[in-house]
Design a protein around this motif. Sequence first.
Motif, PDB file in Angstrom:
ATOM      1  N   VAL A  25       0.831  -1.197   0.000  1.00 28.81           N
ATOM      2  CA  VAL A  25       0.000   0.000   0.000  1.00 28.81           C
ATOM      3  C   VAL A  25       0.871   1.255   0.000  1.00 28.81           C
ATOM      4  CG1 VAL A  25      -1.539   1.366   1.471  1.00 28.81           C
ATOM      5  CG2 VAL A  25      -2.070  -1.027   1.017  1.00 28.81           C
ATOM      6  N   LEU A  26       1.988   1.224   0.711  1.00 32.52           N
ATOM      7  CA  LEU A  26       2.868   2.391   0.721  1.00 32.52           C
ATOM      8  C   LEU A  26       3.477   2.642  -0.653  1.00 32.52           C
ATOM      9  CD1 LEU A  26       4.693   2.202   4.171  1.00 32.52           C
ATOM     10  CD2 LEU A  26       2.808   3.667   3.478  1.00 32.52           C
ATOM     11  N   ASN A  27       3.760   1.595  -1.415  1.00 33.43           N
ATOM     12  CA  ASN A  27       4.213   1.794  -2.799  1.00 33.43           C
ATOM     13  C   ASN A  27       3.151   2.529  -3.607  1.00 33.43           C
ATOM     14  OD1 ASN A  27       5.836  -1.355  -2.652  1.00 33.43           O
ATOM     15  ND2 ASN A  27       6.898   0.561  -3.087  1.00 33.43           N
ATOM     16  N   LEU A  28       1.901   2.141  -3.410  1.00 32.65           N
ATOM     17  CA  LEU A  28       0.817   2.792  -4.140  1.00 32.65           C
ATOM     18  C   LEU A  28       0.643   4.242  -3.688  1.00 32.65           C
ATOM     19  CD1 LEU A  28      -1.785  -0.133  -4.101  1.00 32.65           C
ATOM     20  CD2 LEU A  28      -0.273   0.521  -5.979  1.00 32.65           C
ATOM     21  N   LEU A  29       0.748   4.499  -2.383  1.00 32.24           N
ATOM     22  CA  LEU A  29       0.648   5.868  -1.873  1.00 32.24           C
ATOM     23  C   LEU A  29       1.795   6.746  -2.366  1.00 32.24           C
ATOM     24  CD1 LEU A  29      -0.424   5.168   1.818  1.00 32.24           C
ATOM     25  CD2 LEU A  29      -1.771   6.426   0.126  1.00 32.24           C
ATOM     26  N   ASP A  30       2.982   6.138  -2.524  1.00 33.60           N
ATOM     27  CA  ASP A  30       4.172   6.854  -2.977  1.00 33.60           C
ATOM     28  C   ASP A  30       4.248   6.991  -4.492  1.00 33.60           C
ATOM     29  OD1 ASP A  30       5.172   7.139  -0.433  1.00 33.60           O
ATOM     30  OD2 ASP A  30       6.668   5.553  -0.605  1.00 33.60           O
ATOM     31  N   ASN A 169      -1.455   7.651  12.105  1.00 31.93           N
ATOM     32  CA  ASN A 169      -1.834   7.433  10.712  1.00 31.93           C
ATOM     33  C   ASN A 169      -1.437   8.610   9.829  1.00 31.93           C
ATOM     34  OD1 ASN A 169      -2.888   4.963  11.302  1.00 31.93           O
ATOM     35  ND2 ASN A 169      -5.022   5.610  11.291  1.00 31.93           N
ATOM     36  N   LYS A 170      -1.588   9.835  10.360  1.00 32.69           N
ATOM     37  CA  LYS A 170      -1.182  11.011   9.592  1.00 32.69           C
ATOM     38  C   LYS A 170       0.313  10.964   9.297  1.00 32.69           C
ATOM     39  CE  LYS A 170      -0.450  15.063  11.392  1.00 32.69           C
ATOM     40  NZ  LYS A 170      -0.619  16.375  12.070  1.00 32.69           N
ATOM     41  N   ASP A 171       1.106  10.564  10.290  1.00 31.51           N
ATOM     42  CA  ASP A 171       2.549  10.496  10.090  1.00 31.51           C
ATOM     43  C   ASP A 171       2.920   9.447   9.042  1.00 31.51           C
ATOM     44  OD1 ASP A 171       2.896  12.464  11.948  1.00 31.51           O
ATOM     45  OD2 ASP A 171       3.491  11.115  13.582  1.00 31.51           O
ATOM     46  N   ILE A 172       2.145   8.368   8.989  1.00 30.84           N
ATOM     47  CA  ILE A 172       2.403   7.333   7.977  1.00 30.84           C
ATOM     48  C   ILE A 172       2.024   7.820   6.584  1.00 30.84           C
ATOM     49  CG2 ILE A 172       1.708   5.043   7.132  1.00 30.84           C
ATOM     50  CD1 ILE A 172       1.268   4.266  10.092  1.00 30.84           C
ATOM     51  N   ILE A 173       0.798   8.348   6.463  1.00 31.09           N
ATOM     52  CA  ILE A 173       0.269   8.679   5.147  1.00 31.09           C
ATOM     53  C   ILE A 173       0.924   9.922   4.560  1.00 31.09           C
ATOM     54  CG2 ILE A 173      -1.827   9.352   3.893  1.00 31.09           C
ATOM     55  CD1 ILE A 173      -3.418   7.695   5.917  1.00 31.09           C
ATOM     56  N   TYR A 174       1.188  10.933   5.395  1.00 27.67           N
ATOM     57  CA  TYR A 174       1.703  12.191   4.874  1.00 27.67           C
ATOM     58  C   TYR A 174       3.170  12.426   5.207  1.00 27.67           C
ATOM     59  CZ  TYR A 174      -3.161  13.032   3.824  1.00 27.67           C
ATOM     60  OH  TYR A 174      -4.427  12.916   3.332  1.00 27.67           O
ATOM     61  N   ALA A 175       3.866  11.355   5.540  1.00 26.16           N
ATOM     62  CA  ALA A 175       5.325  11.473   5.646  1.00 26.16           C
ATOM     63  C   ALA A 175       5.882  11.745   4.255  1.00 26.16           C
ATOM     64  CB  ALA A 175       5.915  10.180   6.200  1.00 26.16           C
ATOM     65  N   PRO A 176       7.039  12.418   4.158  1.00 28.06           N
ATOM     66  CA  PRO A 176       7.649  12.569   2.832  1.00 28.06           C
ATOM     67  C   PRO A 176       7.838  11.194   2.201  1.00 28.06           C
ATOM     68  CG  PRO A 176       8.782  13.929   4.434  1.00 28.06           C
ATOM     69  CD  PRO A 176       7.839  13.052   5.204  1.00 28.06           C
ATOM     70  N   GLY A 177       7.342  11.024   1.000  1.00 27.09           N
ATOM     71  CA  GLY A 177       7.408   9.713   0.364  1.00 27.09           C
ATOM     72  C   GLY A 177       8.830   9.264   0.088  1.00 27.09           C
ATOM     73  N   ASN A 178       8.965   8.007  -0.197  1.00 30.29           N
ATOM     74  CA  ASN A 178      10.270   7.427  -0.500  1.00 30.29           C
ATOM     75  C   ASN A 178      10.630   7.715  -1.951  1.00 30.29           C
ATOM     76  OD1 ASN A 178      12.628   5.934  -0.259  1.00 30.29           O
ATOM     77  ND2 ASN A 178      11.604   4.003  -0.782  1.00 30.29           N
ATOM     78  N   ASN A 179      10.701   9.022  -2.283  1.00 31.28           N
ATOM     79  CA  ASN A 179      10.978   9.434  -3.649  1.00 31.28           C
ATOM     80  C   ASN A 179      11.515  10.856  -3.631  1.00 31.28           C
ATOM     81  OD1 ASN A 179       8.466  11.303  -4.021  1.00 31.28           O
ATOM     82  ND2 ASN A 179       7.624   9.364  -3.286  1.00 31.28           N
ATOM     83  N   ALA A 180      12.137  11.250  -4.725  1.00 34.84           N
ATOM     84  CA  ALA A 180      12.839  12.539  -4.773  1.00 34.84           C
ATOM     85  C   ALA A 180      11.908  13.730  -4.594  1.00 34.84           C
ATOM     86  CB  ALA A 180      13.587  12.667  -6.103  1.00 34.84           C
ATOM     87  N   LEU A 181      10.635  13.601  -4.997  1.00 38.18           N
ATOM     88  CA  LEU A 181       9.701  14.723  -4.902  1.00 38.18           C
ATOM     89  C   LEU A 181       8.978  14.773  -3.561  1.00 38.18           C
ATOM     90  CD1 LEU A 181       8.155  14.681  -8.494  1.00 38.18           C
ATOM     91  CD2 LEU A 181       9.906  16.209  -7.578  1.00 38.18           C
ATOM     92  N   HIS A 182       9.278  13.830  -2.663  1.00 35.32           N
ATOM     93  CA  HIS A 182       8.653  13.779  -1.329  1.00 35.32           C
ATOM     94  C   HIS A 182       7.127  13.745  -1.429  1.00 35.32           C
ATOM     95  CE1 HIS A 182      12.626  14.363   0.235  1.00 35.32           C
ATOM     96  NE2 HIS A 182      12.748  15.528  -0.348  1.00 35.32           N
ATOM     97  N   TYR A 183       6.644  12.872  -2.309  1.00 34.01           N
ATOM     98  CA  TYR A 183       5.207  12.744  -2.553  1.00 34.01           C
ATOM     99  C   TYR A 183       4.667  11.516  -1.848  1.00 34.01           C
ATOM    100  CZ  TYR A 183       0.867  11.831  -5.120  1.00 34.01           C
ATOM    101  OH  TYR A 183      -0.432  11.576  -5.454  1.00 34.01           O
ATOM    102  N   ARG A 184       3.524  11.687  -1.187  1.00 38.32           N
ATOM    103  CA  ARG A 184       2.790  10.540  -0.635  1.00 38.32           C
ATOM    104  C   ARG A 184       1.377  10.996  -0.278  1.00 38.32           C
ATOM    105  NH1 ARG A 184       5.148   7.067   4.259  1.00 38.32           N
ATOM    106  NH2 ARG A 184       6.425   6.237   2.580  1.00 38.32           N
ATOM    107  N   GLY A 185       0.423  10.127  -0.513  1.00 36.19           N
ATOM    108  CA  GLY A 185      -0.946  10.395  -0.110  1.00 36.19           C
ATOM    109  C   GLY A 185      -1.568  11.601  -0.786  1.00 36.19           C
ATOM    110  N   GLY A 186      -1.101  11.926  -1.991  1.00 38.08           N
ATOM    111  CA  GLY A 186      -1.663  13.057  -2.717  1.00 38.08           C
ATOM    112  C   GLY A 186      -0.998  14.376  -2.423  1.00 38.08           C
TER     113      GLY A 186
END
Length: 252
Positions: A25-30, A169-186
Amino acid sequence: MFPETRHFSAGVVHPNVPNAQNISVLNLLDMTSGLDPTGPMGDAPYNNDDANAQKMIQDTHYNEQNFGKWDYQDLDYILLSHILEKVNGQSHETLFNDIYVYPLKLKHTDFVWADQQKLKEVDFLFNGQNVDMNAIHGLLGAGSVAMSNDDLYKTSLDLLNGKLLSEQNKDIIYAPGNNALHYRGGLYTKNNHYESNGNGYGYCNFLRISKDGKNVVVLQSVDSSHYGDLSNSANKIYTDLFSKTRIKHLYA
């Protein structure tokens, strides 16, 4: 629910999702799933969400080189919507209304396939464009909801202030994503705020919101041909209104 379901793989929707057992799910969120669509997102004519999911999966390709790398694909969030349907045994529309519309008393929010009167109340009209409703149903979870400025702000605020999500849950979903643009959860995580952008059906929208939800700029337009300029304008307005340097100057 999220801490328990975040380890579910894309196989919750269907085991035929390529590399399903390894895509979390985190891959999909990221947006780091490595999945690429090779055909339309949904079936035509639209029948039901499950049929759409099966058609989409059938046309999905797994790119091993992109697994773990950010690649914006509506497909990832469409899969998330179907995971939610499978896990909860309810339609995405029902879940959305029960989680957002009814508790938050949203008055100007609806799915894009609502009747014209409801869309008019949301200030969302198709501006004379020919819109394929089959395609819109196919974008379930990625581009299927219309909101007024105030409803978009209220929903975003309550996602960030603890009313809809626990701090964990907020910290999980809206943490900076595991990607260069720091995208997660929209949301794209910036130094002091979050950003989100949307584009479709001739419309575009831009949200710039502080991490505590107290400072916000919402910009929506019926002219998506100036998408880049409008995005830059949203950034400038937010900076002019809320940057620490600007505020210090105003009160000096």
